[in-house]
Design an enzyme around this catalytic site. Sequence first.
Site, PDB file in Angstrom:
ATOM      1  N   GLU A  46       6.762   1.538   5.147  1.00 56.72           N
ATOM      2  CA  GLU A  46       5.353   1.133   5.134  1.00 56.72           C
ATOM      3  C   GLU A  46       5.066   0.198   3.966  1.00 56.72           C
ATOM      4  OE1 GLU A  46       3.077   1.311   7.318  1.00 56.72           O
ATOM      5  OE2 GLU A  46       4.156   2.575   8.728  1.00 56.72           O
ATOM      6  N   TYR A 129      -4.319   3.272   3.451  1.00 56.03           N
ATOM      7  CA  TYR A 129      -3.559   3.029   4.680  1.00 56.03           C
ATOM      8  C   TYR A 129      -2.178   3.689   4.620  1.00 56.03           C
ATOM      9  CZ  TYR A 129      -0.542   1.082   8.104  1.00 56.03           C
ATOM     10  OH  TYR A 129       0.390   0.988   9.100  1.00 56.03           O
ATOM     11  N   ASP A 147      -4.505  -0.301  10.640  1.00 57.09           N
ATOM     12  CA  ASP A 147      -4.185  -1.577   9.994  1.00 57.09           C
ATOM     13  C   ASP A 147      -4.742  -2.709  10.863  1.00 57.09           C
ATOM     14  OD1 ASP A 147      -2.523  -1.717  12.154  1.00 57.09           O
ATOM     15  OD2 ASP A 147      -0.667  -1.980  11.033  1.00 57.09           O
TER      16      ASP A 147
END
Length: 339
Positions: A46, A129, A147
């Site tokens: 990520e 996020y 996102d």
Amino acid sequence: MDDVSAVRGKLLDWYDRQARALPWRVGPAERRTGARPDPYRVWLSEVMLQQTTTPHAAPYFEAFTVRWPTVTDLAAAADGAVMAAWAGLGYYARARNLLACARAVATQHGGAFPNTENGLRALPGVGAYTAAAVAAIAFDAPANVVDGNVERVISRLFAVETPLPAAKPELARRAATLVTSERPGDWAQALMDLGATVCTPRSPRCLLCPLAADCAALAKGAPETYPRKTAKAERPHRFGLAYVSRRGDQVALVRRPPKGLLGGMLALPTSDWAAAAPEIPGGWTHAGAVEHVFTHFSLTLQVVVAENSGPDEAIWTEVDEARAALPTVFRKALDRGWG
Ligand code: SF4
């Protein structure tokens, strides 16, 4: 959206068949055999994906995880080695945060990532996020992972008319209505995959989309026009006069005030730059106009010419020297007026 569970079912079925094979992913078939994602790999992927695209991130991910197979290995790495391995992913602050986070997990959490959004959020460099993504994908927490890709899918599914960025809270709220405690990790990844491979920005492949029958934007037509965006404010236009005053081979220049546009630079004397076109002053010959576009406005300068009419503070400068020293807008005006 009438039936959340039907929509979820369609997308999860599609994901079961079409999930992308990614080096950091435990796919749906493996999940069914009981395999669980490694939070370290999920987190690392990520962070890398915030920086770059999936194909670009993949070799970096492989190299990192071969060299530092666990978060404890990464935490023990020398700063320079991690920075060097990160080179090519850009934005070094992220590499520094990556190390700080690995070290916090190793020293404060015994090498195990926290398994809640809040716990993850407290780690250095982990934003909302990333915390949601790791909580959902690694720990199957029902986190709302939103996102840019997910915003696009949701804006289309619900035909959200509010333009971005103002629409963000609404998009997150609507995305949350689709999250349940059933397969939250797969749900997050299914939405990501749909956004990356089917519901793409310019030409969504709606014919292949498992949610086509539920998509409000498709029903309205032109789904690619979602998410709506705020129209860029039009650049204002201004007008002014530029005075080309000649004395033999010399032209009268002035130095602009130190602050403001083209501050401190040599310039032709000008009028104020205003919304209305100026009149050509008596005693000056009109030589035409030049156009110039600045970041915040565009400008039409009417160029007027006279002999030996410079202001008191004029800096009389050889014309070739003036051409070399002037910013573009005034050089264009000088070329127009000098003939
Ligand atoms: S139908 Fe088209 S626009 Fe709607 S979610 Fe699917 S791909 Fe996106």
